[in-house]
Design a protein around this motif. Structure first.
Motif, PDB file in Angstrom:
ATOM      1  N   LYS A  15       2.476   2.072  -5.331  1.00  0.00           N
ATOM      2  CA  LYS A  15       1.488   2.999  -5.905  1.00  0.00           C
ATOM      3  C   LYS A  15       1.639   3.148  -7.420  1.00  0.00           C
ATOM      4  O   LYS A  15       0.638   3.219  -8.146  1.00  0.00           O
ATOM      5  CB  LYS A  15       1.602   4.370  -5.231  1.00  0.00           C
ATOM      6  CG  LYS A  15       1.148   4.383  -3.768  1.00  0.00           C
ATOM      7  CD  LYS A  15      -0.310   3.984  -3.604  1.00  0.00           C
ATOM      8  CE  LYS A  15      -0.803   4.190  -2.170  1.00  0.00           C
ATOM      9  NZ  LYS A  15      -2.183   3.675  -1.987  1.00  0.00           N
ATOM     10  N   ALA A  70      -8.442  -5.412  -2.321  1.00  0.00           N
ATOM     11  CA  ALA A  70      -7.751  -4.434  -1.482  1.00  0.00           C
ATOM     12  C   ALA A  70      -6.909  -3.492  -2.325  1.00  0.00           C
ATOM     13  O   ALA A  70      -6.861  -2.273  -2.077  1.00  0.00           O
ATOM     14  CB  ALA A  70      -6.875  -5.155  -0.461  1.00  0.00           C
ATOM     15  N   ASP A  98       0.834  -1.203   0.000  1.00  0.00           N
ATOM     16  CA  ASP A  98       0.000   0.000   0.000  1.00  0.00           C
ATOM     17  C   ASP A  98       0.871   1.257   0.000  1.00  0.00           C
ATOM     18  O   ASP A  98       0.502   2.290  -0.549  1.00  0.00           O
ATOM     19  CB  ASP A  98      -0.917  -0.008   1.229  1.00  0.00           C
ATOM     20  CG  ASP A  98      -1.971   1.078   1.189  1.00  0.00           C
ATOM     21  OD1 ASP A  98      -2.204   1.656   0.108  1.00  0.00           O
ATOM     22  OD2 ASP A  98      -2.558   1.369   2.238  1.00  0.00           O
ATOM     23  N   GLN A 151      -9.232  -1.011  -3.981  1.00  0.00           N
ATOM     24  CA  GLN A 151      -9.757  -0.027  -3.026  1.00  0.00           C
ATOM     25  C   GLN A 151      -8.693   0.967  -2.585  1.00  0.00           C
ATOM     26  O   GLN A 151      -8.959   2.156  -2.441  1.00  0.00           O
ATOM     27  CB  GLN A 151     -10.334  -0.749  -1.807  1.00  0.00           C
ATOM     28  CG  GLN A 151     -11.608  -1.537  -2.110  1.00  0.00           C
ATOM     29  CD  GLN A 151     -12.012  -2.446  -0.962  1.00  0.00           C
ATOM     30  OE1 GLN A 151     -11.475  -2.346   0.148  1.00  0.00           O
ATOM     31  NE2 GLN A 151     -12.946  -3.349  -1.218  1.00  0.00           N
ATOM     32  N   ARG A 152      -7.480   0.477  -2.375  1.00  0.00           N
ATOM     33  CA  ARG A 152      -6.399   1.325  -1.862  1.00  0.00           C
ATOM     34  C   ARG A 152      -5.538   1.913  -2.977  1.00  0.00           C
ATOM     35  O   ARG A 152      -4.609   2.673  -2.713  1.00  0.00           O
ATOM     36  CB  ARG A 152      -5.519   0.514  -0.905  1.00  0.00           C
ATOM     37  CG  ARG A 152      -6.255  -0.141   0.245  1.00  0.00           C
ATOM     38  CD  ARG A 152      -6.595   0.809   1.351  1.00  0.00           C
ATOM     39  NE  ARG A 152      -5.412   1.413   1.956  1.00  0.00           N
ATOM     40  CZ  ARG A 152      -5.440   2.171   3.035  1.00  0.00           C
ATOM     41  NH1 ARG A 152      -6.598   2.400   3.648  1.00  0.00           N
ATOM     42  NH2 ARG A 152      -4.339   2.692   3.527  1.00  0.00           N
ATOM     43  N   ASN A 153      -5.839   1.529  -4.212  1.00  0.00           N
ATOM     44  CA  ASN A 153      -5.155   2.069  -5.386  1.00  0.00           C
ATOM     45  C   ASN A 153      -3.652   1.803  -5.369  1.00  0.00           C
ATOM     46  O   ASN A 153      -2.825   2.703  -5.457  1.00  0.00           O
ATOM     47  CB  ASN A 153      -5.413   3.570  -5.540  1.00  0.00           C
ATOM     48  CG  ASN A 153      -4.964   4.083  -6.913  1.00  0.00           C
ATOM     49  OD1 ASN A 153      -4.977   3.340  -7.895  1.00  0.00           O
ATOM     50  ND2 ASN A 153      -4.541   5.332  -6.959  1.00  0.00           N
TER      51      ASN A 153
END
Length: 409
Positions: free
Chosen positions: A224, A250, A220, A253-255
Motif C-alpha cells: 500500500k 489492478a 494488495d 484500481q486497488r491502490n
C-alpha cells in the motif's frame, strides 16, 4: 532511443576490480568450457545423477561452477561475498537455493522458516535490500499445476479465476492450499516488518497462474505505501507485456504499488518441448527480436508509471540496461530512484553491474546460496544458459580476455 546517461559497459577495469588474477583466470577457464555445447550437455545430465548417488564430485563442483555463480553453502559464507560486493557499491538479492520437488509438509515449513531467516539476516545488512522466493519451495508442484488447470478453465480477472479454482478443490486440497497461503503470509509479514523486499520468482507456465494470483493478493495487502513484494514477468512469453499492463490496472484500481521484476526468462527449451509434446501453442515468443521488443516496451511502460510501479530491470542485455538508464536521465530522475533497480546474476555480466554501480545506479547481484545438492538445478540452468544464449559466453570471454590483457597476465 538515444542514451545520454553517460554510462558505458566497456570499462573492464571497473567490471573486474573485485576479482584477483587467479579468480579471473578461473572464470576464463569456466566460460571457455561452457562454450562447448557437447560438454555442457554431458555435464548437465551426469551432475544431478552423480550428486543423487553421492559420487565424490562436490569438491570439483565447489571449486568451479559453484564458486562462479553461488555465494556459498551457508549465509556465513555468502556474507563474505556480499561484503566484497559492497566495497564496489553493488547490492545483493539473496536467494536461498531451494526449489521444486514434491517434498512433504514438514520440508515446506522448513523452507518457509529458512526464507524468514534470510529476511532477518538481510535486515541487518545495509547492502541486501531484497531476497527471493520460489513458491515451489513452499507449495507442492502438482497442486500448483491443478490450480493452474482449473484457472485456465475459468473466466474473468486473474483473482476471479483463482477464486473459482479454489472452489473446485477437494477439502484436503483446500486445507493444503491454505497452508501455502499461510507460509506466504508469514514471509510477507516478516519482510514488511523488517523492510526487506521479497521477489517472487517466475515458474513454468503450467503452474504460473496461481503464483501470479497469490502474489497479486499479497501485494494488495502489503504494497500500500511501499513495495514489499515483487512478482516476476518473463518477457520471452508472448502474453507477458499485456500481463504487465493488466497488473498495473489492478494496482491502480486497488491502490497499491505494483512491484515487478522484468526478466527475459529461464525455461524456454522446456516450455517449447512441452508445448510440442502436448500439442498446444507455444507460450514463447516467435523470435529473439520480438522478445527484445516486448522487454524494452516493458521497461518503457514501467518507467512511464514510475510512481505506481517499482521495477527491477533484471537483464544481461546491454541495450535494455542502457534504455532504462537513459530513461532515468531523460526524465531527470536520480540514478538511485527508489522505484528503479538494476540486477544481474552473480558471476555474469560484471561489465554491466559494476559500471552501473560506478555511475551511482541502484544495482545488485542475484546471489544464490545453499548446499550444493540444493543449488544443482540452478547451476545446471546457468551452464545451459551460457551455452545456448546467443553470444553470452563469447561476450563474457571477450571481456575477461580484455581485462587479463590489460593486467598483463
Amino acid at each position: 532511443m538515444q542514451n545520454n546517461s553517460k554510462v558505458s559497459f566497456e570499462n573492464t577495469a571497473n567490471a573486474f576490480a573485485y576479482k584477483n588474477d587467479t579468480q579471473l583466470k578461473k572464470a576464463h577457464f569456466l566460460f571457455s568450457s561452457m562454450g562447448y555445447q557437447w560438454l555442457v550437455n554431458i555435464g548437465t545430465r551426469i551432475t544431478p545423477w552423480a550428486i543423487k548417488v553421492k559420487l565424490p564430485i562436490k569438491g570439483i563442483i565447489r571449486k568451479t561452477i559453484f564458486e562462479q555463480f553461488v555465494g556459498g553453502e551457508t549465509l556465513e559464507q555468502t556474507a563474505k561475498v556480499a561484503d566484497k560486493l559492497e566495497e564496489f557499491h553493488v547490492q545483493v538479492i539473496l536467494d536461498y537455493g531451494v526449489e521444486g520437488g514434491d517434498y512433504g509438509e514438514e520440508e515446506k515449513d522448513h523452507s518457509c522458516s529458512q526464507f524468514i531467516s534470510v529476511i532477518n539476516y538481510a535486515a541487518t545488512q545495509a547492502n541486501i535490500p531484497f531476497m527471493s522466493v520460489k513458491v515451489t519451495g513452499i507449495a507442492r508442484f502438482a497442486l500448483l499445476e491443478k490450480m493452474d488447470g482449473l484457472m485456465a478453465n475459468a473466466s474473468g480477472t486473474l483473482v476471479r479465476r483463482y477464486e473459482a479454482a479454489l472452489e473446485q478443490l477437494g477439502a484436503d486440497e483446500k486445507a493444503e492450499w491454505q497452508r501455502v497461503c499461510n507460509r506466504m503470509e508469514k514471509i510477507c509479514s516478516a519482510a514488511a516488518a523488517k523492510k526487506v523486499g521479497v521477489l517472487i520468482d517466475a515458474e513454468e507456465t503450467w503452474i504460473q497462474d496461481p503464483v501470479d494470483a497469490l502474489t497479486m493478493l499479497m501485494m494488495d495487502q502489503y504494497n500500500k505505501t511501499t513495495a514489499v513484494l515483487y512478482n516476476t514477468a518473463q518477457l520471452y512469453r508472448h502474453d507477458r507485456y499485456q500481463f504487465l499492463c493488466d497488473c498495473y490496472e489492478a494496482a491502480e484500481q486497488r491502490n497499491f504499488i505494483l512491484g515487478i521484476k522484468i526478466v527475459r526468462g529461464a525455461y524456454m527449451e522446456k516450455e517449447r518441448e512441452r508445448a510440442a509434446a502436448m500439442n498446444y501453442p507455444s507460450p514463447i515468443q516467435p523470435d529473439k527480436e520480438t522478445c527484445d521488443r516486448d522487454y524494452n516496451r516493458a521497461v518503457e511502460f514501467c518507467l512511464a508509471h514510475v510512481e505506481r510501479i517499482a521495477t527491477i530491470v533484471a537483464s544481461h542485455n546491454e541495450q535494455s540496461n542502457l534504455l532504462a538508464a537513459g530513461l532515468l536521465h531523460e526524465k531527470g530522475l536520480p540514478h538511485n530512484h527508489p522505484h528503479v533497480h538494476f540486477s544481474q546474476l552473480y558471476g555474469m555480466s560484471d561489465h554491466i553491474t559494476f559500471n552501473l554501480a560506478k555511475e551511482g545506479y541502484s544495482v545488485s547481484k542475484y546471489l544464490p546460496f545453499g548446499p550444493i545438492e540444493d543449488v544443482v538445478p540452478y547451476l545446471m540452468r546457468r551452464a545451459q544458459e551460457n551455452s545456448s544464449v546467443s553470444g553470452q559466453t563469447g561476450r563474457e570471454l571477450a571481456l575477461i580476455k580484455k581485462e587479463l590483457k590489460r593486467r598483463g597476465v
